[in-house]
Design a protein around this motif. Structure first.
Motif, short mmCIF file in Angstrom:
data_model
loop_
_atom_site.label_atom_id
_atom_site.label_comp_id
_atom_site.label_asym_id
_atom_site.label_seq_id
_atom_site.Cartn_x
_atom_site.Cartn_y
_atom_site.Cartn_z
N HIS A 2 0.85 -1.46 0.05
CA HIS A 2 0.11 -0.04 -0.07
C HIS A 2 0.88 1.18 0.05
N ALA A 3 1.83 1.13 0.87
CA ALA A 3 2.75 2.71 0.93
C ALA A 3 3.66 2.65 -0.30
N GLY A 4 4.50 1.70 -0.65
CA GLY A 4 5.19 1.94 -1.84
C GLY A 4 4.59 2.16 -3.16
N LEU A 34 10.74 0.41 -8.23
CA LEU A 34 9.88 -0.33 -7.09
C LEU A 34 10.20 -1.80 -6.83
N ILE A 35 10.67 -2.13 -5.64
CA ILE A 35 11.29 -3.58 -5.75
C ILE A 35 10.47 -4.18 -4.49
N GLU A 36 10.08 -5.60 -4.76
CA GLU A 36 9.16 -6.37 -4.04
C GLU A 36 9.60 -7.78 -3.85
N HIS A 87 -3.97 -5.56 -2.51
CA HIS A 87 -4.69 -5.10 -1.26
C HIS A 87 -4.49 -6.23 -0.44
N ARG A 88 -4.07 -5.85 0.96
CA ARG A 88 -3.92 -6.64 2.09
C ARG A 88 -5.38 -7.03 2.78
N PRO A 89 -5.92 -6.01 2.93
CA PRO A 89 -7.03 -6.26 3.80
C PRO A 89 -7.99 -7.40 3.36
N ALA A 101 9.64 1.39 2.34
CA ALA A 101 8.10 0.85 2.38
C ALA A 101 8.17 -0.46 2.89
N THR A 102 8.93 -0.94 3.88
CA THR A 102 9.21 -2.24 4.14
C THR A 102 7.90 -2.96 5.33
N GLY A 103 7.39 -2.26 5.73
CA GLY A 103 6.08 -2.73 6.46
C GLY A 103 6.53 -3.69 7.60
N CYS A 104 5.77 -4.62 7.77
CA CYS A 104 5.92 -5.65 8.84
C CYS A 104 5.81 -7.14 8.21
N ARG A 105 6.18 -8.07 9.12
CA ARG A 105 6.08 -9.66 8.94
C ARG A 105 5.31 -10.17 10.09
N MET A 118 -0.91 -15.05 8.37
CA MET A 118 -2.14 -14.50 7.65
C MET A 118 -1.45 -12.99 7.33
N ARG A 119 -0.32 -13.16 6.41
CA ARG A 119 -0.03 -11.92 5.95
C ARG A 119 0.24 -11.79 4.41
N THR A 120 0.07 -12.65 3.64
CA THR A 120 0.31 -12.54 2.16
C THR A 120 -0.86 -13.39 1.36
N TYR A 134 -7.23 -8.53 15.56
CA TYR A 134 -8.36 -8.43 14.32
C TYR A 134 -7.98 -9.50 13.29
N ILE A 135 -6.61 -9.86 13.12
CA ILE A 135 -6.46 -10.72 12.09
C ILE A 135 -6.91 -12.11 12.26
N GLY A 136 -6.62 -12.58 13.57
CA GLY A 136 -7.21 -13.83 14.02
C GLY A 136 -8.74 -13.99 14.09
N ALA A 145 10.64 7.17 4.86
CA ALA A 145 10.23 5.70 5.28
C ALA A 145 8.61 6.10 5.31
N ILE A 146 7.90 5.14 5.05
CA ILE A 146 6.49 5.20 4.82
C ILE A 146 5.69 4.07 5.18
N GLY A 147 4.35 4.21 5.85
CA GLY A 147 3.48 3.13 5.89
C GLY A 147 3.89 2.27 7.49
N TRP A 157 -7.80 6.26 10.65
CA TRP A 157 -9.05 5.40 10.74
C TRP A 157 -8.58 3.98 10.31
N PHE A 158 -9.66 3.03 10.49
CA PHE A 158 -9.27 1.49 10.28
C PHE A 158 -10.71 0.96 10.27
N TRP A 159 -10.77 -0.26 9.56
CA TRP A 159 -11.86 -0.91 9.61
C TRP A 159 -11.56 -2.43 9.68
N SER A 160 -12.75 -3.06 10.23
CA SER A 160 -12.75 -4.64 10.29
C SER A 160 -13.98 -5.05 9.98
C1 FAD Z 1 -5.01 -10.03 6.82
C2 FAD Z 1 -4.73 -8.40 6.86
C3 FAD Z 1 -5.80 -7.85 7.25
C4 FAD Z 1 -5.90 -6.44 7.14
N1 FAD Z 1 -7.01 -5.75 7.39
C5 FAD Z 1 -6.67 -4.34 7.45
C6 FAD Z 1 -8.11 -3.62 7.46
O1 FAD Z 1 -9.09 -4.13 7.43
N2 FAD Z 1 -7.84 -2.27 7.53
C7 FAD Z 1 -6.69 -1.69 7.49
O2 FAD Z 1 -6.64 -0.50 7.54
N3 FAD Z 1 -5.69 -2.40 7.68
C8 FAD Z 1 -5.82 -3.62 7.37
N4 FAD Z 1 -4.41 -4.41 7.40
C9 FAD Z 1 -3.17 -3.86 7.42
C10 FAD Z 1 -2.61 -3.39 6.25
O3 FAD Z 1 -2.64 -4.14 5.34
C11 FAD Z 1 -1.33 -2.72 6.49
O4 FAD Z 1 -1.31 -1.41 7.25
C12 FAD Z 1 -0.73 -2.33 5.00
O5 FAD Z 1 -0.50 -3.32 4.00
C13 FAD Z 1 0.56 -1.36 5.23
O6 FAD Z 1 1.19 -1.39 4.06
P1 FAD Z 1 2.84 -0.90 3.86
O7 FAD Z 1 2.89 -0.74 2.30
O8 FAD Z 1 3.44 -0.17 4.89
O9 FAD Z 1 3.30 -2.28 4.39
P2 FAD Z 1 3.33 -3.77 3.85
O10 FAD Z 1 1.97 -4.33 3.50
O11 FAD Z 1 3.72 -4.93 5.12
O12 FAD Z 1 4.14 -4.14 2.97
C14 FAD Z 1 5.65 -4.05 2.79
C15 FAD Z 1 6.37 -4.63 1.58
O13 FAD Z 1 7.69 -4.59 1.70
C16 FAD Z 1 8.26 -5.73 1.09
N5 FAD Z 1 9.40 -5.90 1.70
C17 FAD Z 1 10.16 -5.66 2.93
N6 FAD Z 1 11.43 -6.04 3.14
C18 FAD Z 1 11.68 -6.26 1.54
C19 FAD Z 1 13.03 -6.17 1.15
N7 FAD Z 1 14.12 -6.17 1.89
N8 FAD Z 1 12.92 -6.29 -0.35
C20 FAD Z 1 12.13 -6.57 -0.97
N9 FAD Z 1 10.81 -6.26 -0.68
C21 FAD Z 1 10.66 -6.06 0.82
C22 FAD Z 1 7.26 -6.76 1.74
O14 FAD Z 1 7.30 -8.09 1.00
C23 FAD Z 1 5.98 -6.14 1.57
O15 FAD Z 1 5.05 -6.64 0.58
C24 FAD Z 1 -4.49 -5.86 7.45
C25 FAD Z 1 -3.17 -6.67 6.99
C26 FAD Z 1 -3.21 -7.91 6.79
C27 FAD Z 1 -2.00 -8.71 6.87
#
Ligand code: FAD
Length: 442
Positions: free
Chosen positions: A22-24, A42-44, A52-54, A116-120, A143-145, A171-173, A302-304, A353-356
């Motif tokens: 979402h961020a990147g 853009l590297i992934e 979309h992850r939600p 924009a590396t997010g979480c695991r 439950m992440r990917t 929320y995810i569980g 850094a974002i996200g 804001w957030f939803w579930s």
């Molecule tokens: C199952 C689920 C349900 C969700 N439901 C909601 C919801 O209902 N509402 C809501 O607001 N949010 C929800 N979220 C949270 C939302 O998806 C995250 O807040 C959002 O994805 C954040 O985006 P991001 O780009 O910051 O990080 P991420 O989505 O975590 O993406 C980061 C990306 O960086 C990549 N990356 C990391 N390190 C490297 C590297 N070294 N080289 C290459 N690539 C790399 C990863 O593979 C990943 O794809 C949910 C999340 C999940 C998992």
């Protein structure tokens, strides 16, 4: 915030973005739309077209046909001259040489680097979970990917008893539990805390969602600490060979055991901050960024989900895991880099804001409830209500269940810092802005 010299916003040069979620992805497109003329790479590491992850724990899981929901069509990347490299991992960042290295040894130069590396998903240190191999595992999932969702769907289809244990009542569980129930599974949720969602919401909302899940047939167990996951090599003589021959047993510290065809571990996340640390930028609860999402290194942003930012609204450093935050930060960072942020004015921060979605319940949350000292419940019916969180007279947060109007009014009140009439919330009258808002609060 200090705005840098004009030459900083050259609208040119090489931008490398690590992470295409979402961020990147939003950042890359905003940057191009704002007029950036240089290369955008853009590297992934995920090979899937960014999605979309939600929906992963919601619609994508429940639907037999639904594939991932792309953030942008594949063609949009080439149309916007964005070089999308899927299936590549950035392994090192050399901030003095302004270079990153990919897992195949390629080196790329950058003028501006965007993390924009997010979480695991976090795997807790529990006996039996330490050996999860994400590629070959067939019975313990996170439950992440999109790959996680696909693997869970396959495991459910192949399982004999459709018995699932979910470790973690966040929320995810809970969303996963609701989806799996809709798919005919028998679901047990095991939560360590005395209440589900206790880290993020009040007892009112936690109790409502507990009742909701119980009424749908979920076995919801709280105050239980998982200490081991064992595999039972139980044979099912009359089953075809493609079906599972093993059961998982989740063992808790009180001696209780829960059997499952497969397990989902949903106990939170760990931030992907290794590259930021390597680049020498400040990292605390997340990668620390200023209002424009710039790190302690002026050429690295850094974002996200991976960031931590000072909130002028809540007057503290916050870290958010939400699509809204990822999208908003992407936009601000792109505006800043292209010199489009209004100079001399504070950067407009949006209200979180957030939803579930769980069963037929749509929960919408605006603001952050942490630090509240009073809450009021505005009940319309058993399935439609809102919880209003205050600190003294200041409205911090509104959680609305099937109640869009409460969400909209709550958003307006928090955004505009309006004083809310608590008596209006306690009265039986329908919510309206005429009766709810008194004035601007201090
Ligand atoms: C199952 C689920 C349900 C969700 N439901 C909601 C919801 O209902 N509402 C809501 O607001 N949010 C929800 N979220 C949270 C939302 O998806 C995250 O807040 C959002 O994805 C954040 O985006 P991001 O780009 O910051 O990080 P991420 O989505 O975590 O993406 C980061 C990306 O960086 C990549 N990356 C990391 N390190 C490297 C590297 N070294 N080289 C290459 N690539 C790399 C990863 O593979 C990943 O794809 C949910 C999340 C999940 C998992």
């Amino acid at each position: 915030m200090q705005f840098p010299a004009e030459e900083f916003h050259s609208n040119n040069g090489a931008v490398v973005i690590i992470g295409a979620s979402h961020a990147g992805v939003n950042f890359a497109f905003h940057l191009r739309q704002q007029g950036w003329a240089g290369c955008i790479t853009l590297i992934e590491r995920d090979p899937e077209l960014p999605y979309h992850r939600p929906p992963l724990s919601k619609k994508t899981l429940q639907s037999a046909e639904l594939k991932s929901t792309p953030l942008k069509a594949e063609k949009a990347y080439s149309d916007n001259n964005i070089d999308l490299k899927l299936g590549y991992e950035v392994t090192t960042v050399n901030q003095s040489a302004k270079q990153i290295t990919l897992n195949d040894g390629q080196c790329l130069h950058y003028n501006k680097l965007i993390l924009a590396t997010g979480c695991r998903a976090f795997i807790p240190p529990v006996l039996g979970l330490e050996v999860i191999d994400p590629l070959n595992n067939r019975s313990i999932f996170t439950m992440r990917t999109y790959a996680d969702t696909t693997a869970i769907k396959a495991a459910l289809n192949n399982s004999s008893d459709k018995q699932v244990v979910i470790i973690g009542g966040g929320y995810i569980g809970l969303e996963s539990a609701a989806s799996l129930i809709a798919m005919g599974a028998k679901v047990t949720v095991i939560e360590k805390q005395p209440k589900i969602l206790s880290r993020v919401t009040s007892a009112v909302m936690s109790d409502f969602l507990t009742e909701l899940h119980l009424s749908k047939g979920v076995e919801l167990l709280t105050d239980k600490d998982v200490i081991e996951v064992k595999q039972l090599s139980h044979q099912y003589p009359h089953q075809p060979p493609h079906q599972y021959q093993h059961k998982q047993v989740v063992v808790c510290s009180d001696g209780s055991e829960y059997c499952a065809d497969f397990i989902i571990v949903g106990v939170g996340v760990r931030l992907n901050t290794q590259l930021a640390l390597e680049a020498g930028v400040d990292v605390e609860q997340g990668i620390k960024v200023n209002e424009a999402c710039q790190t302690s290194n002026e050429d690295i942003f850094a974002i996200g989900d991976c960031t931590q930012q000072f909130s002028s609204l809540y007057q503290r450093w916050i870290r958010l895991e939400s699509v809204q935050n990822a999208v908003d930060q992407a936009k601000i960072a792109a505006q800043f880099l292209t010199g489009k942020l209004p100079q001399g004015e504070p950067v407009q921060q949006t209200v979180p804001w957030f939803w579930s979605d769980q069963y037929n319940c749509k929960l919408q949350i605006v603001g952050l409830s942490e630090g509240y000292d009073e809450l009021l419940v505005k009940q319309e019916s058993a399935q439609q209500f809102s919880v209003w969180y205050f600190k003294a007279d200041k409205l911090l947060c509104v959680e609305a269940v099937n109640y869009a109007k409460a969400y909209v009014l709550g958003t307006q009140a928090i955004k505009q810092n309006l004083l809310v009439d608590k008596a209006a919330l306690q009265s039986r009258d329908a919510l309206s802005k005429e009766t709810l808002f008194l004035a601007v609060s201090n």
